[in-house]
Design a protein around this motif. Structure first.
Motif, PDB file in Angstrom:
ATOM      1  N   LEU A   1       0.819  -1.204   0.000  1.00 19.47           N
ATOM      2  CA  LEU A   1       0.000   0.000   0.000  1.00 19.47           C
ATOM      3  C   LEU A   1       0.859   1.263   0.000  1.00 19.47           C
ATOM      4  O   LEU A   1       0.501   2.268  -0.633  1.00 19.47           O
ATOM      5  N   LEU A   2       1.995   1.241   0.697  1.00 18.65           N
ATOM      6  CA  LEU A   2       2.887   2.397   0.700  1.00 18.65           C
ATOM      7  C   LEU A   2       3.487   2.640  -0.679  1.00 18.65           C
ATOM      8  O   LEU A   2       3.604   3.784  -1.124  1.00 18.65           O
ATOM      9  N   ARG A   3       3.886   1.573  -1.362  1.00 15.96           N
ATOM     10  CA  ARG A   3       4.431   1.726  -2.716  1.00 15.96           C
ATOM     11  C   ARG A   3       3.393   2.329  -3.656  1.00 15.96           C
ATOM     12  O   ARG A   3       3.695   3.219  -4.447  1.00 15.96           O
ATOM     13  N   ALA A   4       2.161   1.841  -3.565  1.00 16.31           N
ATOM     14  CA  ALA A   4       1.093   2.389  -4.399  1.00 16.31           C
ATOM     15  C   ALA A   4       0.848   3.853  -4.077  1.00 16.31           C
ATOM     16  O   ALA A   4       0.604   4.671  -4.978  1.00 16.31           O
ATOM     17  N   ARG A   5       0.946   4.205  -2.807  1.00 17.13           N
ATOM     18  CA  ARG A   5       0.742   5.591  -2.362  1.00 17.13           C
ATOM     19  C   ARG A   5       1.806   6.513  -2.949  1.00 17.13           C
ATOM     20  O   ARG A   5       1.497   7.584  -3.484  1.00 17.13           O
ATOM     21  N   VAL A   6       3.066   6.112  -2.889  1.00 13.33           N
ATOM     22  CA  VAL A   6       4.148   6.946  -3.413  1.00 13.33           C
ATOM     23  C   VAL A   6       4.034   7.089  -4.928  1.00 13.33           C
ATOM     24  O   VAL A   6       4.211   8.186  -5.477  1.00 13.33           O
ATOM     25  N   ARG A   7       3.735   5.995  -5.628  1.00 10.17           N
ATOM     26  CA  ARG A   7       3.563   6.068  -7.085  1.00 10.17           C
ATOM     27  C   ARG A   7       2.436   7.030  -7.452  1.00 10.17           C
ATOM     28  O   ARG A   7       2.556   7.814  -8.406  1.00 10.17           O
ATOM     29  N   ALA A   8       1.344   6.989  -6.710  1.00  7.89           N
ATOM     30  CA  ALA A   8       0.197   7.856  -7.009  1.00  7.89           C
ATOM     31  C   ALA A   8       0.533   9.325  -6.765  1.00  7.89           C
ATOM     32  O   ALA A   8       0.088  10.198  -7.519  1.00  7.89           O
ATOM     33  N   ILE A   9       1.309   9.613  -5.724  1.00  3.38           N
ATOM     34  CA  ILE A   9       1.690  11.002  -5.447  1.00  3.38           C
ATOM     35  C   ILE A   9       2.445  11.575  -6.639  1.00  3.38           C
ATOM     36  O   ILE A   9       2.219  12.722  -7.053  1.00  3.38           O
ATOM     37  N   GLY A  10       3.351  10.780  -7.211  1.00  3.63           N
ATOM     38  CA  GLY A  10       4.140  11.255  -8.338  1.00  3.63           C
ATOM     39  C   GLY A  10       3.321  11.563  -9.583  1.00  3.63           C
ATOM     40  O   GLY A  10       3.795  12.269 -10.479  1.00  3.63           O
ATOM     41  N   GLN A  11       2.102  11.057  -9.648  1.00  5.97           N
ATOM     42  CA  GLN A  11       1.247  11.294 -10.812  1.00  5.97           C
ATOM     43  C   GLN A  11       0.424  12.570 -10.684  1.00  5.97           C
ATOM     44  O   GLN A  11      -0.245  12.982 -11.632  1.00  5.97           O
ATOM     45  N   HIS A  12       0.468  13.221  -9.522  1.00  5.60           N
ATOM     46  CA  HIS A  12      -0.272  14.454  -9.297  1.00  5.60           C
ATOM     47  C   HIS A  12       0.587  15.660  -9.637  1.00  5.60           C
ATOM     48  O   HIS A  12       1.753  15.726  -9.238  1.00  5.60           O
ATOM     49  N   ALA A  13       0.024  16.611 -10.372  1.00  2.00           N
ATOM     50  CA  ALA A  13       0.748  17.863 -10.623  1.00  2.00           C
ATOM     51  C   ALA A  13       0.890  18.645  -9.322  1.00  2.00           C
ATOM     52  O   ALA A  13       1.939  19.248  -9.053  1.00  2.00           O
ATOM     53  N   ASP A  14      -0.156  18.647  -8.525  1.00  4.80           N
ATOM     54  CA  ASP A  14      -0.132  19.290  -7.206  1.00  4.80           C
ATOM     55  C   ASP A  14      -0.145  18.199  -6.154  1.00  4.80           C
ATOM     56  O   ASP A  14      -1.154  17.553  -5.916  1.00  4.80           O
ATOM     57  N   TRP A  15       0.997  17.961  -5.529  1.00  2.60           N
ATOM     58  CA  TRP A  15       1.102  16.856  -4.585  1.00  2.60           C
ATOM     59  C   TRP A  15       0.182  17.024  -3.385  1.00  2.60           C
ATOM     60  O   TRP A  15      -0.245  16.044  -2.796  1.00  2.60           O
ATOM     61  N   THR A  16      -0.117  18.258  -3.012  1.00  7.52           N
ATOM     62  CA  THR A  16      -0.970  18.473  -1.838  1.00  7.52           C
ATOM     63  C   THR A  16      -2.387  17.961  -2.070  1.00  7.52           C
ATOM     64  O   THR A  16      -3.145  17.786  -1.113  1.00  7.52           O
ATOM     65  N   ALA A  17      -2.747  17.706  -3.338  1.00 11.28           N
ATOM     66  CA  ALA A  17      -4.081  17.167  -3.628  1.00 11.28           C
ATOM     67  C   ALA A  17      -4.144  15.660  -3.398  1.00 11.28           C
ATOM     68  O   ALA A  17      -5.237  15.087  -3.334  1.00 11.28           O
ATOM     69  N   ALA A  18      -2.980  15.013  -3.244  1.00 13.91           N
ATOM     70  CA  ALA A  18      -2.938  13.557  -3.085  1.00 13.91           C
ATOM     71  C   ALA A  18      -3.149  13.167  -1.628  1.00 13.91           C
ATOM     72  O   ALA A  18      -2.335  12.493  -1.002  1.00 13.91           O
ATOM     73  N   THR A  19      -4.274  13.592  -1.084  1.00 19.96           N
ATOM     74  CA  THR A  19      -4.551  13.349   0.331  1.00 19.96           C
ATOM     75  C   THR A  19      -5.922  12.705   0.480  1.00 19.96           C
ATOM     76  O   THR A  19      -6.499  12.224  -0.509  1.00 19.96           O
ATOM     77  N   ILE A  20      -6.446  12.695   1.658  1.00 27.16           N
ATOM     78  CA  ILE A  20      -7.723  12.045   1.925  1.00 27.16           C
ATOM     79  C   ILE A  20      -8.812  12.615   1.016  1.00 27.16           C
ATOM     80  O   ILE A  20      -8.989  13.824   0.922  1.00 27.16           O
ATOM     81  N   GLY A  21      -9.507  11.737   0.322  1.00 28.25           N
ATOM     82  CA  GLY A  21     -10.560  12.164  -0.588  1.00 28.25           C
ATOM     83  C   GLY A  21     -10.049  12.583  -1.947  1.00 28.25           C
ATOM     84  O   GLY A  21     -10.838  12.693  -2.892  1.00 28.25           O
TER      85      GLY A  21
END
Length: 219
Positions: A71-91
């Motif tokens: 789950l942590l690996r998936a989380r880090v990969r998903a963060i990198g796909q966001h232009a704005d990393w602060t949007a990669a949070t709850i919801g």
């Protein structure tokens, strides 16, 4: 005739052992204290669990550590796909929601695994998580044309060590799901903004290098 093992007694032992591992860590927890909290004799504990390792494995199975890393690996990969990393949070990120749901479902087991497992068969998991988060972050940065210097990698590893401490503290301090979600929302807002700033700097040429001084005109 062998005595029949009682599920309710086993549950009492597991509950007492969980709280003992949280309070004293794996190394400090004693079977005698666990037996007393479960209101049985120490000898009776051995009828249900061979030793402290078996008891620990029943509370924090190896499969739990494997799920955490996945789950942590998936989380880090998903963060990198966001232009704005602060949007990669709850919801804003299914991977963030899945990770948080996992922590909520296994709250005390995560406190033990990431904060109280020294001396246990899973003592290696916490340093592995630190190293894996740093490795995955480096991969994400290289995918976007950046590179971590050894100094930045060192800082990042220490930051992730602090991240693990915060995870443990939030899960230990709060026992209501809503409070835990609010705490992680606040923490991730701070952390993601800081990580994005650090990575933006790492993508610029020679981040942190001293700027050359302008030549002074001859007098």
């Amino acid at each position: 005739m062998a005595q029949r093992l009682k599920p309710e007694v086993r549950d009492r032992i597991l509950d007492a052992a969980t709280h003992a591992f949280v309070q004293s860590g794996y190394e400090g927890a004693r079977l005698a204290d666990i037996a007393a909290a479960a209101e049985i004799s120490t000898g009776n504990v051995y009828r249900y669990f061979a030793d402290k390792n078996a008891l620990f494995d029943a509370i924090v199975p190896r499969s739990l550590a494997a799920s955490l890393l996945r789950l942590l690996r998936a989380r880090v990969r998903a963060i990198g796909q966001h232009a704005d990393w602060t949007a990669a949070t709850i919801g804003g990120s299914p991977q963030a929601d899945a990770l948080l749901d996992f922590w909520l479902e296994n709250r005390l087991a995560m406190v033990i695994l990431l904060g109280r497992a020294q001396g246990s068969p899973l003592a290696h998991v916490r340093p592995l998580v630190e190293a894996e988060l740093t490795r995955m972050s480096s991969i994400q940065l290289r995918a976007h044309g950046g590179q971590l210097s050894p100094e930045t990698s060192f800082v990042l590893r220490r930051l992730f060590a602090g991240t693990i401490d915060m995870i443990v503290q939030i899960l230990e301090h709060h026992d209501e799901a809503a409070a835990i979600r609010r705490a992680f929302a606040a923490f991730w807002r701070f952390q993601l903004a800081g990580l994005q700033s650090l990575f933006d700097a790492a993508q610029s040429p020679d981040p942190g290098a001293e700027r050359p001084r302008k030549a002074q005109a001859p007098r």
